[in-house]
Write a protein that holds these residues in place. Structure first.
Motif, short mmCIF file in Angstrom:
data_model
loop_
_atom_site.label_atom_id
_atom_site.label_comp_id
_atom_site.label_asym_id
_atom_site.label_seq_id
_atom_site.Cartn_x
_atom_site.Cartn_y
_atom_site.Cartn_z
N LEU A 150 22.52 -45.27 4.18
CA LEU A 150 22.73 -44.07 3.14
C LEU A 150 21.39 -43.76 2.93
O LEU A 150 20.46 -43.86 3.14
CB LEU A 150 22.78 -44.73 1.50
N GLU A 236 24.61 -40.41 -3.16
CA GLU A 236 24.79 -40.99 -4.75
C GLU A 236 25.92 -40.42 -5.25
O GLU A 236 26.61 -41.34 -5.93
CB GLU A 236 23.96 -41.84 -5.24
N GLY A 239 29.19 -42.43 -4.69
CA GLY A 239 29.55 -43.96 -4.44
C GLY A 239 28.91 -43.82 -3.42
O GLY A 239 29.59 -44.61 -2.53
N HIS A 241 26.13 -44.99 -1.89
CA HIS A 241 25.56 -46.42 -1.60
C HIS A 241 26.66 -47.47 -1.60
O HIS A 241 26.09 -48.74 -1.51
CB HIS A 241 24.43 -46.50 -3.54
N LYS A 242 28.10 -47.46 -2.70
CA LYS A 242 28.56 -48.69 -2.67
C LYS A 242 29.19 -49.18 -1.04
O LYS A 242 28.88 -49.92 -0.61
CB LYS A 242 29.71 -48.03 -3.85
#
Length: 361
Positions: A150, A236, A239, A241-242
């Motif tokens: 990311l 982010e 998502g 970052h997930k």
């Protein structure tokens, strides 16, 4: 891109002949083919027969060692580490999951980490092996670094898929997904089709959104920068970052636990891969009555399917349902769709290996 319906039996026979021509035994070739064409039966073109040229090149270059045999590097009642010694990923992985299943049948849980392997096809094939034995199956693999972290612009993580399978009625639950937005194979399919990549799939060498599939693949191949975005995209908000975190988790279970290599350290040489995998089987009976657990999960999945549909939608699926339906249709018809470009590659490989190329293909 044009497709042709081809007899499954003919495609399978060609693949077996091809792998046998490379030095694998007929039984080994049949097993590799079973994993490969399972993807086509499930409708996952990216990991199916369109990968033949890749496998052919990797075997010819020495990345895949035909004669090597996996070695047991560590062993406990519930765990093991296998050194794949550079062999064919499908053969190593079937052995590893069978070992995990054996341990689960004896001890309740079996976990096997693998190092020094090669591409193994679809992760769901191996979790399905556990499901067929009435076990829960988990499978992960790292890959060559083609996914950017990311907010990054250099590929550091693989597509790093995770698969989990669990028995259920009327169809087993099989989750199998990359932790990047898409796997490399889908970018390859878009490149063959000369179609632009959807927004959010990939970034260029500057870390900016990229839509040229061929250019993205070229950057990945020659390590020029950029790559595929993490699951959730490059920010982010949705998502990203997930997906980034899930990719790290896969490298922990595969490259770290096996004492192998993480995605960013996989060899760049054409004669070495060093991919790492992780396999787990769980006898869910250690948590209670198996029939009750399976029935409760089956009920939950059906409740999901029966829940209210969004406007304009007719059906809610659970993971593995589409694949099971596609396989049933293709088994009944006896055919699988193969693109004209892939058929052209198969014809080329046949010439290189001095194999007859069946007219119906």
């Amino acid at each position: 891109m044009l497709y042709r319906e081809v007899a499954y039996s003919g495609a399978a026979a060609f693949c077996v002949d091809l792998f046998t021509s490379h030095g694998f035994s007929r039984s080994e070739s049949a097993l590799i083919t079973d994993v490969l064409l399972c993807a086509d039966l499930w409708g996952i073109e990216s990991h199916g027969i369109q990968r033949l040229m890749r496998y052919h090149n990797e075997i010819k270059n020495g990345m895949v060692s035909v004669k090597s045999r996996p070695e047991l590097a560590a062993h406990t009642p519930v765990s093991a580490v296998i050194d794949g010694c550079g062999g064919m990923g499908q053969l190593i992985s079937v052995r590893a999951m069978n070992l995990a299943i054996k341990k689960a049948k004896t001890s309740g849980v079996g976990m096997v980490a693998v190092r020094n392997s090669n591409h193994y096809g679809i992760a769901g094939y191996y979790t399905k092996m556990a499901v067929k034995k009435d076990l829960m199956g988990i499978c992960m693999t790292n890959t060559e670094a083609i996914g950017v972290p990311l907010f990054g612009k250099k590929a550091m993580l693989g597509t790093n898929p995770i698969s989990l399978g669990f028995p259920a009625e009327p169809v087993g639950f099989i989750y199998d997904a990359a932790t990047t937005v898409v796997p490399r194979g889908k970018v390859e399919v878009y490149s063959k089709s000369e179609k632009p990549l959807p927004d959010g799939w990939a970034v260029d060498a500057a870390g900016q959104p990229a839509s040229d599939a061929a250019a993205v693949l070229e950057n990945i191949m020659h390590k020029l920068g950029g790559g595929i975005s993490p699951l959730g995209g490059g920010g982010e908000l949705l998502g990203g970052h997930k997906g980034y975190g899930l990719g790290i988790i896969v490298d922990l279970f595969t490259g770290i636990l096996s004492s192998g290599k993480t995605s960013n350290h996989l060899s760049l040489r054409p004669d070495r891969s060093d991919i790492a995998h992780f396999f787990m089987a769980v006898d869910y009976g250690i948590f209670g009555d198996k029939a009750e657990i399976k029935a409760k999960f089956s009920t939950f999945l059906q409740e999901l399917r029966d829940s209210p549909k969004a406007d304009g939608q007719k059906r809610i699926y659970t993971h593995g349902e589409k694949e099971a339906g596609t396989m049933a249709k293709r088994r009944k018809s006896g055919t699988i769709p193969i693109s004209e470009k892939t058929l052209g590659e198969m014809r080329e490989i046949a010439g290189l290996q001095k194999l007859s190329f069946p007219a119906f293909l």
